[in-house]
Structure formats: C-alpha cells, structure tokens
Design a protein around this motif. Structure first.
Motif, PDB file in Angstrom:
ATOM      1  N   PHE A 248      23.287  21.554   4.605  1.00 45.73           N
ATOM      2  CA  PHE A 248      22.471  22.706   4.195  1.00 45.73           C
ATOM      3  C   PHE A 248      21.491  22.351   3.083  1.00 45.73           C
ATOM      4  O   PHE A 248      21.814  21.571   2.173  1.00 45.73           O
ATOM      5  CB  PHE A 248      23.367  23.856   3.758  1.00 45.73           C
ATOM      6  CG  PHE A 248      23.759  24.732   4.920  1.00 45.73           C
ATOM      7  CD1 PHE A 248      22.997  25.854   5.239  1.00 45.73           C
ATOM      8  CD2 PHE A 248      24.853  24.405   5.720  1.00 45.73           C
ATOM      9  CE1 PHE A 248      23.325  26.651   6.324  1.00 45.73           C
ATOM     10  CE2 PHE A 248      25.183  25.200   6.799  1.00 45.73           C
ATOM     11  CZ  PHE A 248      24.421  26.325   7.106  1.00 45.73           C
ATOM     12  N   VAL A 249      20.304  22.918   3.171  1.00 50.11           N
ATOM     13  CA  VAL A 249      19.269  22.676   2.160  1.00 50.11           C
ATOM     14  C   VAL A 249      18.615  24.003   1.766  1.00 50.11           C
ATOM     15  O   VAL A 249      18.862  25.033   2.375  1.00 50.11           O
ATOM     16  CB  VAL A 249      18.166  21.739   2.715  1.00 50.11           C
ATOM     17  CG1 VAL A 249      18.748  20.406   3.157  1.00 50.11           C
ATOM     18  CG2 VAL A 249      17.405  22.396   3.871  1.00 50.11           C
ATOM     19  N   TYR A 250      17.797  23.957   0.744  1.00 44.38           N
ATOM     20  CA  TYR A 250      16.931  25.078   0.369  1.00 44.38           C
ATOM     21  C   TYR A 250      15.517  24.530   0.276  1.00 44.38           C
ATOM     22  O   TYR A 250      15.313  23.435  -0.256  1.00 44.38           O
ATOM     23  CB  TYR A 250      17.317  25.646  -0.995  1.00 44.38           C
ATOM     24  CG  TYR A 250      18.701  26.261  -1.042  1.00 44.38           C
ATOM     25  CD1 TYR A 250      18.917  27.555  -0.555  1.00 44.38           C
ATOM     26  CD2 TYR A 250      19.772  25.564  -1.596  1.00 44.38           C
ATOM     27  CE1 TYR A 250      20.184  28.119  -0.609  1.00 44.38           C
ATOM     28  CE2 TYR A 250      21.044  26.125  -1.645  1.00 44.38           C
ATOM     29  CZ  TYR A 250      21.246  27.409  -1.155  1.00 44.38           C
ATOM     30  OH  TYR A 250      22.490  27.977  -1.205  1.00 44.38           O
ATOM     31  N   THR A 251      14.556  25.278   0.775  1.00 45.58           N
ATOM     32  CA  THR A 251      13.158  24.834   0.643  1.00 45.58           C
ATOM     33  C   THR A 251      12.318  25.985   0.091  1.00 45.58           C
ATOM     34  O   THR A 251      12.674  27.150   0.254  1.00 45.58           O
ATOM     35  CB  THR A 251      12.581  24.371   1.997  1.00 45.58           C
ATOM     36  OG1 THR A 251      12.553  25.477   2.907  1.00 45.58           O
ATOM     37  CG2 THR A 251      13.412  23.245   2.598  1.00 45.58           C
ATOM     38  N   PRO A 252      11.194  25.654  -0.579  1.00 43.78           N
ATOM     39  CA  PRO A 252      10.389  26.684  -1.251  1.00 43.78           C
ATOM     40  C   PRO A 252       9.742  27.653  -0.264  1.00 43.78           C
ATOM     41  O   PRO A 252       9.511  27.299   0.884  1.00 43.78           O
ATOM     42  CB  PRO A 252       9.292  25.896  -1.971  1.00 43.78           C
ATOM     43  CG  PRO A 252       9.655  24.472  -1.875  1.00 43.78           C
ATOM     44  CD  PRO A 252      10.617  24.312  -0.758  1.00 43.78           C
ATOM     45  N   HIS A 253       9.455  28.855  -0.767  1.00 41.55           N
ATOM     46  CA  HIS A 253       8.870  29.888   0.082  1.00 41.55           C
ATOM     47  C   HIS A 253       7.364  29.760   0.234  1.00 41.55           C
ATOM     48  O   HIS A 253       6.772  30.357   1.115  1.00 41.55           O
ATOM     49  CB  HIS A 253       9.215  31.267  -0.468  1.00 41.55           C
ATOM     50  CG  HIS A 253      10.647  31.637  -0.240  1.00 41.55           C
ATOM     51  ND1 HIS A 253      11.075  32.919  -0.123  1.00 41.55           N
ATOM     52  CD2 HIS A 253      11.744  30.857  -0.071  1.00 41.55           C
ATOM     53  CE1 HIS A 253      12.381  32.944   0.094  1.00 41.55           C
ATOM     54  NE2 HIS A 253      12.802  31.696   0.122  1.00 41.55           N
ATOM     55  N   ILE A 254       6.727  29.039  -0.683  1.00 44.15           N
ATOM     56  CA  ILE A 254       5.291  28.826  -0.537  1.00 44.15           C
ATOM     57  C   ILE A 254       4.989  27.345  -0.638  1.00 44.15           C
ATOM     58  O   ILE A 254       5.771  26.560  -1.205  1.00 44.15           O
ATOM     59  CB  ILE A 254       4.465  29.596  -1.602  1.00 44.15           C
ATOM     60  CG1 ILE A 254       4.867  29.184  -3.011  1.00 44.15           C
ATOM     61  CG2 ILE A 254       4.642  31.094  -1.431  1.00 44.15           C
ATOM     62  CD1 ILE A 254       3.980  29.775  -4.089  1.00 44.15           C
ATOM     63  N   VAL A 284       0.332  28.969   1.142  1.00 45.15           N
ATOM     64  CA  VAL A 284       0.749  29.695   2.329  1.00 45.15           C
ATOM     65  C   VAL A 284       2.213  30.099   2.173  1.00 45.15           C
ATOM     66  O   VAL A 284       3.045  29.301   1.748  1.00 45.15           O
ATOM     67  CB  VAL A 284       0.593  28.817   3.593  1.00 45.15           C
ATOM     68  CG1 VAL A 284       1.246  29.483   4.808  1.00 45.15           C
ATOM     69  CG2 VAL A 284      -0.876  28.535   3.871  1.00 45.15           C
ATOM     70  N   LEU A 285       2.489  31.369   2.469  1.00 48.33           N
ATOM     71  CA  LEU A 285       3.866  31.852   2.473  1.00 48.33           C
ATOM     72  C   LEU A 285       4.492  31.324   3.763  1.00 48.33           C
ATOM     73  O   LEU A 285       3.942  31.549   4.840  1.00 48.33           O
ATOM     74  CB  LEU A 285       3.813  33.378   2.489  1.00 48.33           C
ATOM     75  CG  LEU A 285       4.968  34.214   1.999  1.00 48.33           C
ATOM     76  CD1 LEU A 285       5.528  33.704   0.689  1.00 48.33           C
ATOM     77  CD2 LEU A 285       4.489  35.651   1.836  1.00 48.33           C
ATOM     78  N   LYS A 286       5.616  30.618   3.663  1.00 48.31           N
ATOM     79  CA  LYS A 286       6.048  29.860   4.842  1.00 48.31           C
ATOM     80  C   LYS A 286       6.386  30.727   6.050  1.00 48.31           C
ATOM     81  O   LYS A 286       7.184  31.645   5.951  1.00 48.31           O
ATOM     82  CB  LYS A 286       7.199  28.913   4.495  1.00 48.31           C
ATOM     83  CG  LYS A 286       8.545  29.571   4.294  1.00 48.31           C
ATOM     84  CD  LYS A 286       9.654  28.506   4.198  1.00 48.31           C
ATOM     85  CE  LYS A 286      10.948  29.130   3.696  1.00 48.31           C
ATOM     86  NZ  LYS A 286      12.053  28.184   3.621  1.00 48.31           N
ATOM     87  N   PRO A 287       5.769  30.424   7.185  1.00 46.48           N
ATOM     88  CA  PRO A 287       6.085  31.133   8.417  1.00 46.48           C
ATOM     89  C   PRO A 287       7.181  30.402   9.188  1.00 46.48           C
ATOM     90  O   PRO A 287       7.707  30.913  10.172  1.00 46.48           O
ATOM     91  CB  PRO A 287       4.779  31.100   9.199  1.00 46.48           C
ATOM     92  CG  PRO A 287       4.100  29.849   8.746  1.00 46.48           C
ATOM     93  CD  PRO A 287       4.591  29.540   7.352  1.00 46.48           C
ATOM     94  N   MET A 288       7.478  29.166   8.771  1.00 47.73           N
ATOM     95  CA  MET A 288       8.479  28.364   9.471  1.00 47.73           C
ATOM     96  C   MET A 288       9.126  27.420   8.458  1.00 47.73           C
ATOM     97  O   MET A 288       8.554  27.132   7.417  1.00 47.73           O
ATOM     98  CB  MET A 288       7.823  27.531  10.564  1.00 47.73           C
ATOM     99  CG  MET A 288       7.104  28.377  11.591  1.00 47.73           C
ATOM    100  SD  MET A 288       7.095  27.650  13.204  1.00 47.73           S
ATOM    101  CE  MET A 288       6.184  28.913  14.113  1.00 47.73           C
ATOM    102  N   ASN A 289      10.285  26.930   8.823  1.00 43.08           N
ATOM    103  CA  ASN A 289      11.017  26.055   7.906  1.00 43.08           C
ATOM    104  C   ASN A 289      10.827  24.573   8.202  1.00 43.08           C
ATOM    105  O   ASN A 289      11.213  23.724   7.401  1.00 43.08           O
ATOM    106  CB  ASN A 289      12.512  26.370   7.977  1.00 43.08           C
ATOM    107  CG  ASN A 289      12.800  27.819   7.625  1.00 43.08           C
ATOM    108  OD1 ASN A 289      12.448  28.271   6.536  1.00 43.08           O
ATOM    109  ND2 ASN A 289      13.404  28.549   8.541  1.00 43.08           N
ATOM    110  N   CYS A 290      10.256  24.284   9.356  1.00 37.25           N
ATOM    111  CA  CYS A 290      10.233  22.878   9.777  1.00 37.25           C
ATOM    112  C   CYS A 290       9.579  21.913   8.794  1.00 37.25           C
ATOM    113  O   CYS A 290      10.157  20.849   8.520  1.00 37.25           O
ATOM    114  CB  CYS A 290       9.623  22.693  11.156  1.00 37.25           C
ATOM    115  SG  CYS A 290       9.043  24.163  11.950  1.00 37.25           S
ATOM    116  N   PRO A 291       8.390  22.229   8.244  1.00 44.11           N
ATOM    117  CA  PRO A 291       7.779  21.218   7.368  1.00 44.11           C
ATOM    118  C   PRO A 291       8.674  20.840   6.192  1.00 44.11           C
ATOM    119  O   PRO A 291       8.771  19.654   5.851  1.00 44.11           O
ATOM    120  CB  PRO A 291       6.490  21.898   6.903  1.00 44.11           C
ATOM    121  CG  PRO A 291       6.167  22.870   7.984  1.00 44.11           C
ATOM    122  CD  PRO A 291       7.497  23.379   8.454  1.00 44.11           C
TER     123      PRO A 291
END
Length: 604
Positions: A248-254, A284-291
């Motif tokens: 599990f990870v956490y990634t930024p929202h923008i 950009v407010l993330k529309p996807m988590n892939c990047p």
RNA sequence: GCCGGCGUAGCUCAACGGUAGAGCGACGCAUUCGUAAUGCGUAGGUUGGAGGUUCAAUUCCUCUCGCCGGCUCCA
C-alpha cells in the motif's frame, strides 16, 4: 410472468403463432408503442416520429415535438390509447419499394423516418398501418389492438436522435406493458419497492452520507456511520491484498501538469480534469492514480527477481463529470478507487490476471454479490483508431485474458471495439435493484504508459526490458460500491458491515447503570470491540425498538432489572424478533462467529 | 452538457395572487415504563438565490444555483 402466446402478423402478411413468452412479450410491447404513437399523432398532429422499440422493461417512442409535452400530457395520451384500443384496430402490414416509401414519408414530412429508410439496404421494405398511422417497421405485430394487454405510460425524457449528442433532441415517452393487469401492478409495486431501497433515500434515513449544495455537486460527505462502513470495507480489502503481496502507498492529490502531459491524460482526458493555476505553473487535481504508482515503481532500478510489483492505494481522484450525469453515490466527481497497478514480466501475466480474477470473485462474494456479468473488451482493428501497442501486443493480451477467463470458467461477452485505446480489459458489472448495471471490477492492460514513462526492469541478460502493466480495481470506487451495497441490502448491512451492531435498550433509568456496564463489556471484549451503542433517552422500550428497527440495527439488547440480576441481556434480532436472554459473553461469541463468517442473515 | 419536471422548518409534505401550516424530529417538564411511536408545552422559515410584474408574490415572468427522470459520457 404468465405464459404468453398469440398469433402475430408478419411483414408479408403471414400469420404466425408465437409460442415463446419472452418473444411474445416483446411483440406486445412493440405493438403498444405503435398504439402510443397513434394516440400521440392524433392528439398532437404536428409531431414527427422517431423510433419506438420494445425494451427489457417496457417500450418507448421518440417524437419530435414542436410543443413540448410534459408529464401531465401522459394521462391524456394514455386515455386516448385506451379509447383507440377498444376500437379493435388491426395492424396491417405492407411491402413497398424503397422509392415509394421515401415518397410517402417525405410527403408526410416524416424526415426522421426518411433518414432511416435512406440508409437502408435493399429495394423493398415493410410498413405497418395502425389506424391512420403508417410506420416504417419490420414487425411483427399483434393482429389487432384488442390483443394488447395492460399498459402504463411512465415518464417523459429527452433523447438525442440516434443517440448522437450533436443531433437534435427528441422527446421520449417511456411506458411498459404486460399481458395481464396483475403483472403490470406487480411491476409497478416493484418500482416502488426499488424506490424504497434507493441509496440516496436510505443514505439520508440511516445517516450514512450527504451531498451539500455548499460543498459542490458530486462530492460526498461521509457521515460517521457511512464512514464506519467504508472503514470496514477498506480494512477487509487491505487485509486480503496484503495477504497476496500488494504493497500500500499514498500519493499526492495534485501534481504539475507536466506529469499529466507525460502520461497522456492531459491530451486524452483533459475535459474531465480539474486544473489549478499556481504561480507560473499549472497543477492538476489527480483524475487517476497510475502516474503516482508508476513513479514509485520507477524510484529504483527494478530487477526481474522482484517482479511482480503490486502497488495499491485507496486513491481519491477527481473528475469533471457532466452535471447531468451525477447520481447520488453512483456517479460523482470525487471518488476513491480501490486501485492497484501490477508491474510484471510477460511470463507472469497469466498468473497475475488469474489471481486477480480469483481475488475479485472472493471479495465480491464476501460482500454477498454473486450475480455478476463479465465483459471482455477488445479492440476493433478495422476502426482505424489510434491504438497504443502493436497488433502482437493486443493479440497476446487478449489471449491471456481469455485464458484467465477460461481458467475461471466464467462466461463472458466479447465486446469488439469497446477497449480503451491503451489496451484490452475485463470488466465485471453488477445489476442493481432498479435494473441498472454498474461496473465494479476492472482489469486493464496498458501498452501506453510503460512506453510513455519508459518503465523497465533488468532481465537475466542484464538488459532493460519493458514491463507489463495492469490496472485493476475490484470494487471500482468506494462511493459507487457503497451505493450498490446500500441498495443490495436495503440499508440492512450484514453484521460484519453494520455501523452499529447492537443497540442496548434499558427499560428505564433504573437500568442505565447496568446498560453502561454491558456497553463497556462489549466494547472492551477480548476478541475485539463490538460496535455497540446505548439508548439512554427517556422513552419507552417500544419507542426505542421501533427506532432501532427502522435504523436496521442487527441486535437490540433489552436490559431491565431481571437482566441486571442475572447478568444477561434480552436479545432481539432485527429480522427474527425476540431471541430470549443470554449471557453477555455468549452474545459476544455469537456476534464474533457471524462476523468471522461474514454471514448474510435471512430477511434481506 | 442537452431536454423536461421540481426546490416551503432538521425530515416528510400542505397552502398555489391576499397575515406561511401539519406530522415526525429537536428542546423543556411530567412519567420510570418489558419488545415497532407516553402525555403536555416551547422553539424553529428573508418559501434555494437575484431581479422583475402587481396595491399585494411561496404562488406569475426572467436569470442563476441545486435536485429528480432520461439522453450523451463513464469508476
């Protein structure tokens, strides 16, 4: 549904006995839609006809209407239909040349029909005449209107001509028809029942979530009880995923728009993205988590030995969905995906996909869902679309997906041309109580991102190789899943998911002290806290029970002097009613057992 | 985004040109009660927002925001 069979009239005048009930029902509904069209053209001569097919639930007819029709007009139309039906009008088929048909419909000013006929191959076609209404139609139809059953007009709505939003908008009238009056009534009752299970209504009644004007449409406020259910869902998933080697990870929202340019979203997904200016930069407010997951994968040089790498996140994303599409929890602008990306070697793909399908099945079954539909979406090489990846990539990937599906023994529908440009996919959808399909699980190959980010691993030959990337979500979005779950259970969550598992109800103030003792014992129970609350309000037992029932609390624990004396609780189950008294520890054991097995009790 | 409908107290709904009301909920008091609603009382509203018509607008008109049913799109 009653056995339905009757004689029909086909385009060439042949009379056929229809014995298949399902087919007969379709014909009945289609014929009813013609009756409606006749009624509408009589009442409003200025309308033009679109199309009027039967559907799985009934029928509709599209009209071009100079004067806008409203719901109030439905009653008038329905009355007219009844009147016309009683005239016992025959359906009269005829075969005409395309030329003659065009001339006729042009003269009538039916430009929509004309368009359909013009695009039709062949020199002849059929029409059906009902009263003075001649409709271009392949039939078959019932013999005459006296054969029609019970019908009702349900709603009126806009619809684009030929489903194309660039073309004119017509008015669509929806209705339904059944052979028998009683069946129609049952269907209408079913609609009403479905309304009661509507997650938006239950969300309010059970205080699970809300959407506030002052926040924005399509953004969910999860109230404590809804948040508790979500937390339980997440906890279960996290456990299952970690067991299977997910990290599990956490990634930024923008993130800066450059990242989204690299990923291609900026180009292909732009109209769905929220962008924020910041100094000279655009975010950009993330529309996807892939990047984000990709950058974590890329943060170190990866050896073939450490693959597959499975990166998971309950990743909240934001998408600018069109305002008219928003719908409670089922279609929102901010949602949390149970997202993961698998990075693996080509030789690992089949096992990975199979394991993921296994996992999806296990997870969905744990939540009590077993009526699922599976679709395999592949490319359409003839479509001339700009697909990422080589034809071999597509062929291999499809064969892997098919093999995995076969290993599972799942039947599926192959949907050509439905794949995203970046790869083929398997989607699992669920049909809700209102008959709508909602996509939950998805497993998608991606040929584009590994290329764009140059995602590699070091092989046994010590050279860099492109990694295979798979996107996958099991529940899809937690918001949507919650919505589906609420409707599936009508708000009465199984014990393991219930936000409040038991409510302690003291009979009077005299028992408050003991009630709180029981609460403490259950909250601090050895095998983990049981979610229990106590109703200390100055009300009668019946009142508190009624409220607990309406709140669909699985267990009500009534305590009075008798129970305090014997250190027990009087157990009431929300479905079965009174269960008699038991020791607090006995009850705790019962609850733990039901929770461990994720039991779905009778009564749903 | 488009077409149509609808926004009145925390919730469910009345009033539809002439002083905004009910039930439930909330709060207070009484009651201390055994398996789906105890009684009495109190508070609560710029009728989504802005403009207009009118002697007078919750009611009619325009714009705007939101919701609902669809269409298009989609997790």
């Amino acid at each position: 549904m009653s056995e339905l069979r009757f004689r029909t009239i086909h385009r060439d005048g042949e009379v056929v006995e229809v014995t298949d009930s399902e087919e007969a029902l379709q014909i009945l509904r289609h014929s009813t839609s013609h009756l409606m069209a006749l009624a509408v053209t009589q009442l409003y001569p200025e309308v033009h006809l679109g199309i009027g097919p039967a559907t799985s639930e009934g029928f509709y007819y599209d009209f071009q209407t100079p004067r806008r029709l409203t719901e109030e007009d439905l009653e008038t139309i329905e009355k007219k239909m009844q009147e016309l039906r009683s005239q016992d009008l025959p359906f009269e088929p005829s075969i005409v040349s395309k030329k003659k048909a065009l001339k006729f419909f042009k003269k009538e000013g039916e430009h929509l029909k004309t368009e359909l006929i013009e695009e039709r191959d062949g020199e002849i076609l059929s029409c059906y005449k009902l009263g003075e209404l001649v409709d271009f139609c392949t039939g078959p139809h019932v013999f005459s209107t006296s054969q029609l059953g019970a019908f009702k007009l349900l709603s009126i709505a806009g619809s684009y001509w030929r489903g194309d939003e660039k073309r004119e908008q017509l008015q669509r009238i929806y209705g339904t028809a059944f052979p028998q009056e009683a069946e129609l009534r049952d269907y209408l009752d079913h609609l009403e029942e479905a309304l009661k299970r509507d997650h938006r209504r239950l969300g309010k009644q059970l205080n699970l979530f809300s959407v506030a004007d002052r926040v924005a449409p399509g953004l969910i406020l999860w109230h404590p009880k809804g948040a508790k259910v979500r937390e339980l869902i997440e906890g279960f998933l996290r456990l299952e995923l970690e067991k299977r080697g997910y990290q599990f990870v956490y990634t930024p929202h923008i993130a800066k728009s450059d990242l989204w340019k690299t990923s291609g979203h900026y180009e292909y997904f732009r109209e769905n993205m929220f962008t924020l200016p910041l100094d000279e930069e655009e975010y950009v407010l993330k529309p996807m988590n892939c990047p984000g997951h990709i950058l974590i994968y890329q943060s170190s040089k990866r050896s073939y030995r450490e693959l597959p790498v499975r990166i998971a996140e309950f990743g909240t994303v934001y998408r600018k969905e069109k305002s008219g599409t928003l719908h409670g929890l089922l279609r929102v602008r901010g949602f949390t995906q149970d997202d993961a990306h698998i990075f693996c070697r080509p030789d690992q793909v089949l096992d990975e996909v199979t394991q993921t399908l296994d996992l999806a099945e296990h997870v969905l079954k744990s939540f009590g869902f077993d009526r699922l539909e599976v679709a395999l979406s592949v490319w359409d090489p003839a479509a001339g679309k700009d697909y990422a990846g080589s034809p071999e990539d597509w062929k291999n990937a499809e064969s892997v997906l098919v093999q995995a599906l076969e290993r599972k023994g799942w039947s599926y529908e192959r949907c050509e041309g439905e794949a995203a440009f970046y790869g083929p996919k398997i989607d699992v959808t669920l049909v809700d109580t209102l008959g709508r399909s909602w996509q939950l699980s998805t497993f998608q190959f991606d040929f584009s991102l590994p290329e764009r980010f140059n995602l590699t691993y070091v092989g046994t030959d010590s050279k860099d190789h492109h990694v295979v990337m798979i996107h996958r979500a099991l529940l899809g979005s937690l918001e949507r899943f919650m919505g589906v779950l609420i409707e599936h259970y009508g708000g009465a969550f199984p014990l393991w998911l219930a936000p409040v598992q038991a409510l302690i109800i003291p009979i009077s103030e005299k028992s408050h002290h003991y009630a709180l003792e029981v609460q403490k014992a259950l909250r601090e129970a050895e095998r983990g806290p049981i979610r229990v609350e106590t109703d200390l309000r100055n009300e009668k037992v019946g009142y508190k029970i009624r409220e607990a029932q309406l709140q669909k609390v699985p267990y009500m624990l009534i305590v009075g002097e008798r129970e305090a004396e014997s250190q027990t609780v009087a157990v009431r189950n929300r479905f079965q009613g009174e269960q008699g008294s038991m020791k607090v520890e006995e009850l705790a054991t019962l609850i733990y057992d039901l929770v461990d097995q994720k039991v779905v009790e009778e009564g749903h």
